[in-house]
Structure formats: C-alpha cells, structure tokens
Write an enzyme that holds these catalytic residues in place. Structure first.
Site, PDB file in Angstrom:
ATOM      1  N   HIS A   1      -5.878  -1.775 153.715  1.00 29.00           N
ATOM      2  CA  HIS A   1      -5.087  -2.993 153.691  1.00 29.00           C
ATOM      3  C   HIS A   1      -4.529  -3.586 152.475  1.00 29.00           C
ATOM      4  O   HIS A   1      -3.038  -3.836 152.293  1.00 29.00           O
ATOM      5  CB  HIS A   1      -6.261  -4.428 153.998  1.00 29.00           C
ATOM      6  CG  HIS A   1      -5.501  -5.550 154.451  1.00 29.00           C
ATOM      7  ND1 HIS A   1      -6.452  -6.126 155.199  1.00 29.00           N
ATOM      8  CD2 HIS A   1      -4.450  -5.784 154.804  1.00 29.00           C
ATOM      9  CE1 HIS A   1      -5.902  -7.279 155.803  1.00 29.00           C
ATOM     10  NE2 HIS A   1      -4.259  -7.164 155.455  1.00 29.00           N
TER      11      HIS A   1
ATOM     12  N   GLU B   1       0.664   9.899 168.336  1.00 28.63           N
ATOM     13  CA  GLU B   1      -0.418   9.752 167.219  1.00 28.63           C
ATOM     14  C   GLU B   1      -1.686  10.552 167.572  1.00 28.63           C
ATOM     15  O   GLU B   1      -2.562  10.496 166.594  1.00 28.63           O
ATOM     16  CB  GLU B   1      -0.772   8.082 167.317  1.00 28.63           C
ATOM     17  CG  GLU B   1       0.392   7.344 166.859  1.00 28.63           C
ATOM     18  CD  GLU B   1      -0.161   5.816 166.733  1.00 28.63           C
ATOM     19  OE1 GLU B   1      -0.219   5.272 165.705  1.00 28.63           O
ATOM     20  OE2 GLU B   1      -0.219   5.293 168.135  1.00 28.63           O
TER      21      GLU B   1
ATOM     22  N   ASP C   1      -1.717   7.744 161.991  1.00 24.65           N
ATOM     23  CA  ASP C   1      -2.917   8.081 162.719  1.00 24.65           C
ATOM     24  C   ASP C   1      -2.844   9.622 163.329  1.00 24.65           C
ATOM     25  O   ASP C   1      -3.823  10.258 163.536  1.00 24.65           O
ATOM     26  CB  ASP C   1      -2.696   6.977 164.104  1.00 24.65           C
ATOM     27  CG  ASP C   1      -3.613   5.973 164.117  1.00 24.65           C
ATOM     28  OD1 ASP C   1      -4.663   5.938 163.643  1.00 24.65           O
ATOM     29  OD2 ASP C   1      -2.996   4.974 164.278  1.00 24.65           O
TER      30      ASP C   1
ATOM     31  N   CYS D   1       7.615   6.715 162.264  1.00 22.29           N
ATOM     32  CA  CYS D   1       7.473   5.210 161.919  1.00 22.29           C
ATOM     33  C   CYS D   1       6.331   5.159 161.046  1.00 22.29           C
ATOM     34  O   CYS D   1       5.735   4.106 160.387  1.00 22.29           O
ATOM     35  CB  CYS D   1       7.554   4.336 162.915  1.00 22.29           C
ATOM     36  SG  CYS D   1       6.088   4.543 164.234  1.00 22.29           S
TER      37      CYS D   1
HETATM   38  C1  PEP Z   1       0.944   5.070 162.405  1.00 20.82           C
HETATM   39  O1  PEP Z   1      -0.307   5.501 162.999  1.00 20.82           O
HETATM   40  O2  PEP Z   1       1.580   5.924 161.792  1.00 20.82           O
HETATM   41  C2  PEP Z   1       1.416   3.783 162.850  1.00 20.82           C
HETATM   42  C3  PEP Z   1       2.741   3.712 162.372  1.00 20.82           C
HETATM   43  O3  PEP Z   1       0.824   2.944 163.284  1.00 20.82           O
HETATM   44  P1  PEP Z   1      -0.505   1.884 162.419  1.00 20.82           P
HETATM   45  O4  PEP Z   1      -0.151   2.327 160.895  1.00 20.82           O
HETATM   46  O5  PEP Z   1       0.062   0.619 162.834  1.00 20.82           O
HETATM   47  O6  PEP Z   1      -1.664   2.299 163.156  1.00 20.82           O
HETATM   48 MG    MG Z   2      -0.882   4.140 164.523  1.00 22.59          MG
END
Ligand code: PEP
Ligand code: MG
Length: 865
Positions: A486, A723, A747, A794
């Site tokens: 976080h 992911e 992920d 992303c």
């Molecule tokens: C990821 O898993 O890279 C992602 C962008 O999703 P989050 O970090 O929200 O799980």
């Molecule tokens: Mg994710």
C-alpha cells in the site's frame, strides 16, 4: 519433494557427497501452550527469521523439554537459551522469552550441561514464569532451526501444543555431506580482515546480535568467520556457532572473510556489528596477506561495497540524511482492578482516535483520504471493541485487552489471505497502535526530518507517511514490504522514490548519515563518496532539466526513432487523477482501478454511483480513451460487501472476474453503468484476473444482454488483463474472444514466480524483469498477433525505465504508467529504435536471471545513476 528431486543432489556432487538417509526428522514441542507463527513474534530478529526458521510458543508451563534426540551444544551463560545438535546436523536454538538475556540468569534453572546427550522429552531448563512475565518483554519462546542454509522446518503445527508430544515441525533430511568435507576454497581468492571490534553490549553477543550477524553474513558467498583474540573462530553464518564463541562485553573480535565478495562481506558485517553491539576505530580494512592485491573477480549483478539491495518500490534517486522511524515502546499492564473504568477509557481512546482520523481525513489529499477512511472503518468494526470488552470483563486492562483484540483480528485477517495493498492486517496494526498510544499516553515519535531526509523503517504504515512533512522527506526505505504494498502505491502516486525489502542491517544505519536512495534500482548506497554524490547531483540537475524538457513534449505522441507509435497512458484510481494525468500528457487512461472508488465502504456502490464516477472521469479526459477495469476485489482488497468466505489462499481464490460468479449483482450494476456512459466518453472494458476462455464468453454474454436491456446498440470493446500464467499460455485462444490485452505485470509476476506480491521477505525477489515473466509476455504478444489484437502493459513494470526497451522490443504497443512518469517514459520511447529493442528482448528471454536481464539493459542503455 519428489524422489527424483531428492536424487538431484547426488547427480551434481557424486564425489563429495554420500547419501546417509532420506527421512523426516520430527521435532516435538518443548512446551505446552498456543503456538505462535514466527511472523507474529513481537521481535523483528525472530519474526524476520534472522536467527533461523521454526515456530514460537506462548508457554502455559515452565519446563522446557528437548524437542529431539541430540546433543546439547551450549546452554547460554545467562541460562535463557540452549542450542542442540541432532546426529543429522540440524542445529536447534530454543530461546526462552524475549529480551530475557537482560535477566542475567534470574528465574532459570538449567538441568543439562554442555555436551550432554538428550532424548526427546528430556528436561532441559526450568523457568520461573512470574519472574519472566514481570521483568522481560514476553514469555514467548522460539524454537528454531538455526542452520537454515542446510535444513528447513516444514509442516509447522498450529493450535495448542502439548510439551513433548505434539509434533512441532518436520525437517527433511536428505543426502548429507561426507564427514570432513569443508567448502573448497580457492587459495587465490582474496582474504579480508576487519579492524578489531570491541563488544560493548551489556550481554555480549547473545541471540539477537548473533542473528543480525548471521543474517548479514548469509548474503555473501565468501566464507566469513568471527575470530576471538584466542584464535577461536566461528562460522559467521551460523547463529549457533556464534553463540558457541561465548563473546562477552569487552571482548575484541575480528571479522575475517575469504572469497570473491570478501571485502563487501567484511564491510557489511562490520556495519552490522557496530550497530548491534560494538565499536571500532575507523581504521581501513586490513589485508593480512598480499592476496588482497589480487583484483576481486567481477561477479555479475554483484553490488559495490556500501550498497544494500532491496527492491524498487517507487522510482527516482534521492540524496538525503538518514532519519529513522522508531516505534515507541509501550508498556502494557495486563491486569486492572476497575473494569468499568477500563471500559470507559477504551471507549474514550477509540473516540479520540476516530476524531483524529476524521480531522486528518478532512485535510488529506484523495489517495491518502481513502486510506484514512479505511482506517476509520476498521476502527468502527464492532468486533474489535466487543472482543476487547470481553477481555476487560475478565479483569484485563483496557490496553492489554485492546492489544489482544487487535492481534486476534490481525491474525484472522492474515490467515484469511496473504497480502492486502500492503496488508489489511498492516492497516489494523496501524489503527490499533494509534488507540494503544492514546490508552497508554504514549506520544508517537515521528522522526525528525531535517532538510532532505530519507526515512528508514522496518515497516512504514501509510498513516505515518501521510502525516510526515513531504517537503522534508526525500524518500523512504523499508525492510518489509514490496513493490505492490500500500505504502509503495502511495509513494508512486506522490512521485517519491522508495525502496522496500532491504536487509535488516539497513536499520543499523546511523541517524543523520548521508546516503543515496535509488528507488529505480531498489538500492541504498550507504557510503557514497563526495565524487559519487557530485555525480548524482549532476545527473539530477540534468534530469531536472530533462523533466522540464520532457514536459514540453509530454503532450505529443511517443514515437520511436523508426516511426512506431507507443501509446503512453496513465493508471488512475479516482477522478481527480484523471485531470492530473491529462495535465501530464497521458494519451489516455490504460487502467482505471474501479474498486478503489468503492473499496472503503460498507455497502457496494449503486449503478448511479458507478455512473457518476465514470462520467467525472470521461469529462476530464475529453476524447482520450479510457480503459475501465471491472471490479478487481478479493485477494488483497476485501471490502465489507465482498463474499465473506474463508479461503486458505485468497490470492488463488475468488479474485477479479471470478467475483462475477459469486456476486453477479455487483458486476451487473457496474456493467450497466459503464454502458450508460454511451457517447459521453471513449471507453473500453477490461476484465481482471482472467484464467478461462469461458469467463470472457460469459461476460460478453452478460454485456450483450444488458446492452439490449438498455437499448445500447454499439458494444464497447471487451479486453482482458493478462495476469495469470493461463492467460499468457492461452493468449492465442483468448485473442479470439477478447478485443485487446493488457498485461498486469504485478500479478503476472506474482503468479509466474509463485511469490506473494505482498510478501515481507521474498518481496525483493519479485522482479518483473525475470526472464520467465518476459517469456510470458512474449507468448502473449505472439498469441495476440494471430488475431491482430494489441497488447499493453499496465502493471508497475510499464513505469520502469529499465523495462521499457524490453517491452517495446517484445511488441507491446501501449504502456500505462504512473502519472508522474508519463513525460519521462514518452521521452524514453522517442529515444528508442524498435530494431535494437527487438534484439535486446530476444537476448533477454534467453538469459537465466532477472539480474542478468538488468545488466543487459544497463549495458545497452546506460541507465543513470
Ligand atoms: C497488475 O496486477 O499488474 C495490475 C495492474 O493490477 P493490480 O495491481 O491492480 O492488481
Ligand atoms: Mg492485478
């Protein structure tokens, strides 16, 4: 482990190893009482497994029994700890209570002597529980396998153990080295010796300092020894061996290392030693033999001396002075006479903390505000107060009761799931501490920030980060946490450099010392020379100029030197960030984490609330595209309206798109709202954590029927996040049903490497530049191309300059980055040439380790500093 796995050792070392036996050694509980996982022991040395791995117990009796057959190697002279050695070579350390070395033997009666053979269940030590409870920090007793370089405890017991009968943990004994085999040392390798270090700690080198030394030593390949003036030496990587040296206050010791990284080892151990227990005259390192003159062989990926390696939590480089976050010591009385008074005090403390949170919330920015709101919700959880009141009813003090209730709650949360954006359990701890400080009238000691400070902490609660003066904080570094915790997410949104997952020796840095925090590479440079500082400052000045320059072109497209357009979008969680992203030049929003809009509420969002948020965002974006990710709850994001199901491993449970099966109503409301955006925005829909083709088909079906219901004729594009290994491996099939892919590298890395993304210790290994992750991306791009689908990234990887040429080379056409990185990544893309990036990526996927990949990128593009 499979039988073939066990035999692999034999194949590799046929000449120097012989198989003695393959078996499981069972270690039995030495005491009766509830078992405490090591991570919950309120002592970082034990909780972070620096002294070894095993279990702890909160004893209900006072007789410590031998957990196994073996030999007593040493009873500590202060009688609070004993080490045993089994015939198979497993070294066991039993440490009775916490900080009991300070009792100087009071309350302990030893029933064995050094060298004595013992059987399972034999009495080792008796202790006076009252004395320890009154005078030491805790009665919690840890039982550890100390030589974890060779043996690992498995199958840890949970629940109430009975002394001598409950199997506590198991150690698999595999092939054993033939007797007398010692590591073969190349005599040509350099040997380095430290200046003498005088042990100043009152209790000498007891378990904690021994653990600090051993933990540091284990980071080096060299053989490292601690040597007493008598010449008696011990392996610095073994806590048991170090305890066996019986080093007392006033003793002078030396650190001697031989091997490729001997100099670095001696420096690091010297730092650990000076911090943990000693003093040394700052003499230069001594090279007792001329061999030091031989150049140290270069080791790929090895750091220079004075460098501590963790993991990047937020990019950027800062120079600053160390400010340490020290948690105040809270003295908690267990019993209280007047239960009514205690109850009243508890309610007052909770109410006062609530007002503090509300006041801070009123002044906070949006992302911080969300955290404070989450904390208020935790505080208002009736379970916490009810549980505490139950304890007060049994004669406990309000602070003791509150602490017990919070710990039980944290434990429950930890057992339900692994991470939580830096751990929901960590949030509970954060809130609980605030109340406890109120109850005990302890003032939280915020660090003194002077000018540009770099905060060093074991763990940094988000509430503390928020409360610090940001103008004086250049960055922070923590021992715990990882890139997706976080506090790391908050740091990235603030554009503040941060490093996580550092070795514990970082806590030993001197207050006020000038250091370099390299958030981009996940490093701390603890002894920068003035030339180095000047170089960094020069690079920074250059960067500042570049930043201004980059901003000038941030609103133009990012096109490589040979004419390939790469879309540079931004990741956001709230509407205000959409405005910020536009200001910074983002081509669009590549990831709207919609769950962030509604995470900290008791009730799920209504269709209207969804729609209002989306319209606010599309309004800010104009005709820029927006990718709306459907609710990605579960795993580490568990609002009260999430299905309350017990899951042993929530990261592998109901997460992301799987929620649409469990709570179709939540998905339905969201999808209806998205469809209602209509022509008021350019948007796509993206499904998180997809692992099955049927999930996409099903959701497309739902979307189609909702569109019919609403009279919407043009369906938005429906893409998926890649992911899971399943999504990457089946990318060619997914490409037939999904309109686009966006790689969630956070992920994807977690699942490819099988390392929990919030893991406090393994976080530093969680590197998205691991060749296995790069190969998964390569497979994804290949699969996508079969159906002419585009692939974006992303996850945090997209914001990492070292990853950008690789991603471009692998064929990614969109990067969705953290807002402050938009101008820089755009400028970087403009400097690239697709052909060279392809060659680089081809080489990278053939490498063995993430470190090698990083070296490769560094060689190709000098990533400074
Ligand atoms: C990821 O898993 O890279 C992602 C962008 O999703 P989050 O970090 O929200 O799980
Ligand atoms: Mg994710």
């Amino acid at each position: 482990m499979s039988p073939s796995g066990r035999n692999s050792g034999l194949r590799i070392f046929p000449l120097i190893k012989k198989v003695t036996s393959l078996m499981d050694l069972i270690f039995y509980s030495p005491l009766s009482g509830p078992v405490v996982p090591l991570a919950d022991v309120p002592d970082p040395v034990f909780a972070q497994r620096m002294a070894g791995d095993g279990l702890a117990i909160d004893p209900l009796d006072n007789r410590v029994l031998s957990p196994c057959l073996g030999k007593v190697t040493q009873v500590h002279r202060k009688r609070h700890a004993v080490t045993l050695l089994t015939d198979e070579g497993v070294e066991i350390l039993i440490h009775i209570g916490l900080e009991t070395v300070n009792l100087d033997g009071e309350g302990f009666q030893v029933r064995v002597s050094d060298g004595q053979r013992v059987s399972k269940g034999d009495l080792l030590i008796e202790f006076d529980a009252d004395v320890i409870a009154r005078k030491a920090k805790s009665l919690i007793t840890v039982v550890l396998v100390a030589n974890t370089d060779r043996f690992h405890p498995t199958n840890p017991f949970q629940g109430l153990a009975e002394a001598g009968t409950t199997p506590f943990f198991i150690v698999h004994i595999e092939d054993q080295p033939a007797e007398g085999v010692t590591p073969l040392l190349d005599p040509d390798l350099p040997e380095v010796e430290s200046a003498p270090i005088v042990v100043e700690a009152e209790a000498g080198i007891h378990a904690r300092p021994a653990a600090a030394l051993a933990d540091t030593a284990r980071h080096f390949k060299s053989v490292v020894e601690i040597v007493k003036p008598s010449g008696k030496a011990a392996n610095a990587k073994s806590v048991v061996a170090l305890l066996g040296l019986e080093i007392e206050r006033g003793d002078s010791i030396r650190i001697v290392a031989r091997g490729a990284d001997a100099r670095e080892a001696v420096e690091a151990l010297g730092l650990a030693a000076r911090t943990a227990f000693g003093r040394t005259e700052e003499k230069p390192l001594v090279a007792p033999v001329e061999k030091i003159a031989a150049p140290t062989p270069a080791v790929v990926g090895h750091e220079e001396p004075g460098v501590l390696r963790g993991v990047s939590a937020s990019p950027g480089v800062a120079i600053g002075r160390v400010a340490k976050l020290v948690r105040p010591v809270v003295h908690v009385e267990e019993f209280a006479a007047d239960s009514a008074l205690e109850r009243k005090q508890l309610h007052e403390a909770v109410a006062a903390t609530r007002s503090d949170l509300e006041a801070e919330h009123a002044e906070a920015g949006e992302s911080q505000g969300e955290i404070l709101l989450a904390h208020r919700i935790i505080l208002d959880d009736p379970l916490l107060v009810t549980e505490a009141e139950k304890w007060i009813g049994q004669g406990k003090s309000a602070s003791w009761a509150w602490q017990a209730a919070a710990r039980a709650c944290e434990k429950q949360i930890r057992s339900l799931k692994s991470g939580l954006l830096a751990g929901r359990a960590a949030d509970i701890e954060d809130v609980a501490l605030r109340v406890l400080w109120r109850l005990t009238s302890v003032e939280p000691q915020l660090p003194e920030l002077t000018g540009q400070s770099i905060l060093i902490a074991e763990d940094l609660p988000p509430s503390v980060l928020i409360s610090l003066d940001r103008t004086r904080l250049a960055g922070f570094a923590t021992v715990r946490g990882g890139p997706t915790s976080h506090v790391a997410i908050v740091a990235r949104s603030m554009g503040m450099p941060a490093v996580a997952g550092l070795p514990a020796v970082a806590l030993a840095l001197a207050e006020g010392a000038e250091i370099v925090l390299n958030g981009s590479d996940g490093l701390l440079e603890t002894k920068p020379t003035s030339e180095r500082l000047e170089k960094i400052r020069a690079v920074r000045r250059h960067r500042e100029v570049l930043f201004v320059e980059n901003q000038k072109t941030a609103h133009q497209p990012a096109v490589t030197r040979d004419g390939t357009r790469i879309e540079i979008a931004a990741n956001i969680g709230v509407a205000a960030e959409a405005r910020e992203a536009v200001k910074m030049g983002a081509d669009g929003i590549g990831l709207l984490r919609t769950e962030f809009l509604f995470l900290d509420r008791a009730e799920p969002p209504t269709e209207e609330e969804h729609l209002a948020e989306y319209l606010a965002i599309t309004g800010a974006l104009g005709d820029r595209p927006l990718i709306i990710r459907t609710l990605d709850l579960g795993g580490d994001k568990l609002p009260p309206y999430f299905p309350q199901i017990h899951e042993d491993n929530p990261s592998l449970g109901i997460r992301g798109v799987r929620l649409s099966q469990e709570r179709p109503d939540l998905y339905r409301d969201q999808l209806r709202a998205i469809l209602r955006i209509g022509s008021r925005g350019r948007y796509r829909i993206m499904l998180p954590l997809v692992s099955g083709i049927e999930e996409v088909r099903e959701l497309r079906g739902v979307l189609t029927s909702l569109a019919e219901e609403l009279g919407v004729s043009a369906l938005p594009e429906l893409g998926i996040m890649v992911e899971t290994p399943a999504a990457a491996m089946l990318a060619d099939r997914f490409a037939a049903v999904a309109d686009f892919f966006s790689i969630g590298s956070n992920d994807l890395t977690q699942y490819i490497l099988a390392i929990d993304r919030g893991h406090p210790i393994l976080g530093r290994k969680l590197d998205s530049l691991h060749p296995a992750v790069l190969r998964a991306i390569s497979v994804t791009v290949e699969g996508a191309s079969l159906h002419q689908r585009w692939v974006g990234v992303c996850g945090a990887m997209a914001s990492e300059p070292a990853a950008v040429p690789l991603l471009v080379g692998l064929g990614v056409s969109e990067l969705s980055v953290s807002i402050p990185m938009v101008p820089e990544i755009k400028a970087q893309v403009r400097s690239l040439d697709l052909g060279s990036c392809r060659k680089l990526a081809e080489k990278a996927v053939e490498l063995d380790t993430a470190t090698e990949v990083r070296e490769l990128v560094k060689e190709a593009f000098s990533v400074e500093p």
